[in-house]
Design an enzyme around this catalytic site. Structure first.
Site, short mmCIF file in Angstrom:
data_model
loop_
_atom_site.label_atom_id
_atom_site.label_comp_id
_atom_site.label_asym_id
_atom_site.label_seq_id
_atom_site.Cartn_x
_atom_site.Cartn_y
_atom_site.Cartn_z
N HIS A 62 5.04 -2.16 -10.07
CA HIS A 62 5.30 -1.23 -8.97
C HIS A 62 4.51 -1.72 -7.75
CE1 HIS A 62 5.57 2.15 -6.39
NE2 HIS A 62 4.31 2.52 -6.56
N GLU A 113 11.66 10.91 -5.55
CA GLU A 113 10.63 11.90 -5.22
C GLU A 113 10.79 12.33 -3.76
OE1 GLU A 113 6.56 10.46 -4.64
OE2 GLU A 113 7.25 8.52 -5.39
N CYS A 123 6.60 7.67 -8.41
CA CYS A 123 7.33 6.38 -8.42
C CYS A 123 7.78 5.96 -9.81
CB CYS A 123 6.45 5.28 -7.84
SG CYS A 123 5.92 5.61 -6.17
P1 HMG Z 1 -7.25 1.34 4.27
O1 HMG Z 1 -8.32 2.12 3.58
O2 HMG Z 1 -7.04 1.62 5.70
O3 HMG Z 1 -7.47 -0.21 4.09
O4 HMG Z 1 -5.87 1.60 3.54
P2 HMG Z 1 -8.74 -1.03 3.56
O5 HMG Z 1 -9.85 -0.89 4.52
O6 HMG Z 1 -9.01 -0.70 2.11
O7 HMG Z 1 -8.13 -2.49 3.67
C1 HMG Z 1 -7.05 -2.85 2.86
C2 HMG Z 1 -7.27 -4.30 2.41
O8 HMG Z 1 -7.20 -5.13 3.58
C3 HMG Z 1 -8.66 -4.56 1.81
O9 HMG Z 1 -8.48 -5.53 0.80
C4 HMG Z 1 -9.45 -5.15 2.98
O10 HMG Z 1 -10.51 -5.99 2.56
C5 HMG Z 1 -8.34 -5.96 3.65
P3 HMG Z 1 -9.00 -5.26 -0.69
O11 HMG Z 1 -10.47 -5.08 -0.61
O12 HMG Z 1 -8.30 -3.99 -1.17
O13 HMG Z 1 -8.53 -6.44 -1.46
N1 HMG Z 1 -8.58 -6.22 5.07
C6 HMG Z 1 -8.30 -7.38 5.68
N2 HMG Z 1 -7.80 -8.54 5.19
C7 HMG Z 1 -7.62 -9.57 6.08
N3 HMG Z 1 -7.92 -9.47 7.40
C8 HMG Z 1 -8.41 -8.34 7.92
C9 HMG Z 1 -8.62 -7.22 7.04
N4 HMG Z 1 -9.08 -5.96 7.22
C10 HMG Z 1 -9.05 -5.35 6.00
N5 HMG Z 1 -8.70 -8.25 9.23
C11 HMG Z 1 -4.68 1.94 1.47
C12 HMG Z 1 -5.39 0.95 2.37
C13 HMG Z 1 -3.87 1.21 0.44
C14 HMG Z 1 -5.73 2.83 0.79
C15 HMG Z 1 -3.74 2.83 2.35
O14 HMG Z 1 -2.73 2.04 2.93
C16 HMG Z 1 -3.07 3.96 1.60
O15 HMG Z 1 -3.67 5.03 1.40
N6 HMG Z 1 -1.79 3.77 1.14
C17 HMG Z 1 -1.06 4.77 0.39
C18 HMG Z 1 -1.53 4.90 -1.04
C19 HMG Z 1 -1.13 3.72 -1.90
O16 HMG Z 1 -0.25 2.96 -1.58
N7 HMG Z 1 -1.79 3.61 -3.07
C20 HMG Z 1 -1.48 2.55 -4.02
C21 HMG Z 1 -1.71 2.98 -5.46
S1 HMG Z 1 -0.93 4.54 -5.86
C22 HMG Z 1 0.78 4.13 -6.04
O17 HMG Z 1 1.13 2.99 -6.10
C23 HMG Z 1 1.73 5.26 -6.09
C24 HMG Z 1 2.55 5.47 -4.82
O18 HMG Z 1 3.55 4.48 -4.73
C25 HMG Z 1 3.14 6.87 -4.80
C26 HMG Z 1 3.97 7.34 -5.99
O19 HMG Z 1 3.72 7.04 -7.14
O20 HMG Z 1 4.85 8.15 -5.72
C27 HMG Z 1 1.69 5.37 -3.57
#
Ligand code: HMG
Length: 397
Positions: free
Chosen positions: A243, A89, A121
């Site tokens: 994934h 992609e 992906c």
């Molecule tokens: P965010 O919103 O900044 O993070 O980004 P958050 O506030 O949700 O925190 C993440 C996790 O860290 C949470 O855990 C927090 O509690 C924890 P959860 O509740 O999810 O279990 N946390 C801590 N833990 C320990 N110590 C601390 C601490 N602070 C927080 N101090 C997000 C997270 C993944 C949303 C962001 O990185 C993002 O947007 N990433 C890109 C999108 C993505 O990867 N999505 C995954 C599903 S879609 C997919 O897989 C397809 C993809 O590969 C693309 C394709 O298909 O082409 C992306």
């Protein structure tokens, strides 16, 4: 009822060889956290990522793919290869398949069809299933399935910590040495805007929290379809390669499928079940289409003897398409692994400081057709040397 292709009149079909490649550089996520004033545990514990691969100026999806494919050819030769399916992609051209550049760089004969596939992906899994279909029609043929991607988000965005880059090249054939792919496969498609990249952008747009929900919903749908078609019981899987946009996502997905199957594993049990599938991904980051096959390589390279075990593959591509299927690990598979190669490739990346990472992230290629040369940085055999009259130029070392 699962059809093991080994039981049928046709021979088993699946992955005979699997080679990974990644970038020249890496960025430690603790340094990213430090730069943004974030607790590093958010990355290392919260999303389960420690390091991410970062491309050098003279690397792209073609150079990584060529590296991985050349190693497959060095071991297996080109006899019988009639098709190369390139899944990505991170396309470099709206018309010409990146696979044609790879075909030329690795010296494949002209009697090979080449095409590029895209669905976020997910497309490497589609390519693998199409390869199985081609080989079922003529078991003397072999197919190269090559997944190569660069995960890029805006600097300072919440997705920034989930970047990465890698390629996975697979030789798919009858009587495979590593994994025989089983029937059926469960599939699930739904039109959602969780993650996308319009043609005019080099970084993805994402609804982070929505994408996690969309992933879980689609993987659940693919599992349900797998079960409805007579797939094997959840308990029969020795491990499942999910994934992994970040490794914590795999634990969320596994818990989701476990609950759908009436189980209630603790976080410690889920982490232990998935650990061997996550070792490479937590050091590489998201590699989009390659990610689930990086997880498979990690599992095969690290797990105790899996001979005869059933392994699940759970593929998700935003937008969205998901697929779940199983495969059986083949006797003698350990003689065909590349653990030392993969470990060296990850360990020898050159770490960047944050300033150098930002410079690379902000580098753009000219769009006016003028001659342009990239800086020579790359350690691998293939380099993206620049552009001339809108043509991409590559060289092999
Ligand atoms: P965010 O919103 O900044 O993070 O980004 P958050 O506030 O949700 O925190 C993440 C996790 O860290 C949470 O855990 C927090 O509690 C924890 P959860 O509740 O999810 O279990 N946390 C801590 N833990 C320990 N110590 C601390 C601490 N602070 C927080 N101090 C997000 C997270 C993944 C949303 C962001 O990185 C993002 O947007 N990433 C890109 C999108 C993505 O990867 N999505 C995954 C599903 S879609 C997919 O897989 C397809 C993809 O590969 C693309 C394709 O298909 O082409 C992306």
């Amino acid at each position: 009822m699962t059809t093991s292709l080994t039981d049928a009149a046709t021979p088993s079909i699946g992955i005979h060889d699997l080679a990974l490649a990644t970038s020249h550089h890496s960025l430690d996520l603790e340094s990213l956290a430090d730069h943004h004033g974030i607790d590093p545990a958010k990355f290392t514990v919260g999303i389960g990522q420690h390091v991410m691969s970062v491309l050098a100026a003279d690397e792209d999806i073609v150079t990584m793919a060529a590296d991985a494919t050349a190693r497959i050819i060095a071991r297996n030769g080109t006899d019988g290869i009639r098709t190369l399916l390139f899944a990505t992609e991170s396309g470099i051209d709206q018309s010409k398949s990146a696979g044609v550049y790879v075909h030329s760089l690795v010296g494949l004969p002209p009697t090979v069809r080449v095409v590029e596939l895209k669905q976020a992906c997910y497309s490497a899994t589609a390519a693998l299933q199409f390869a199985v279909g081609l080989i079922a029609r003529d078991p003397s043929q072999k197919v190269l399935v090559v997944a190569s991607d660069v995960a890029r988000y805006d600097l300072g965005s919440s997705g920034e910590s989930t970047q990465g880059a890698a390629a996975a090249a697979m030789l798919v054939q009858a009587n495979p040495a590593l994994l025989a792919v089983e029937n059926p496969a469960g599939v699930y498609t739904e039109d959602v805007m969780d993650f996308w990249r319009p043609n005019y952008r080099s970084t993805a747009l994402v609804d982070g929290k929505g994408s996690i929900k969309a992933y879980l919903n689609a993987i659940g749908g693919a599992w349900q379809d797998y079960a409805d078609q007579g797939g094997e019981p959840f308990e029969s899987f020795a491990s499942i390669c999910y994934h992994q946009p970040f490794t914590k996502m795999a634990t969320k997905a596994h818990r989701h499928l476990a609950v759908l199957n009436g189980q209630n594993p603790t976080p410690v049990e889920v982490a232990a079940y998935l650990e061997d599938t996550m070792r490479y991904n937590r050091l590489i980051g998201n590699s989009y289409t390659a990610s689930v096959y990086v997880a498979l390589a990690s599992l095969l390279d690290h797990a105790d003897d899996l001979t005869g075990a059933r392994v699940g593959l759970a593929s998700y591509g935003s937008g969205s398409v998901a697929e779940f299927f199983g495969g059986v690990v083949q006797p003698g598979y350990r003689d065909h692994l590349r653990r030392e190669e993969h470990t060296a490739m990850i360990d020898t990346r050159v770490p960047l400081d944050h300033t150098a990472y930002e410079v690379l992230h902000k580098t753009t290629l000219p769009e006016d057709g003028r001659e342009y040369r990239t800086t020579a940085e790359r350690a691998g055999s293939f380099r993206f040397v620049g552009l001339n009259e809108h043509r991409r130029l590559y060289e092999r070392g």
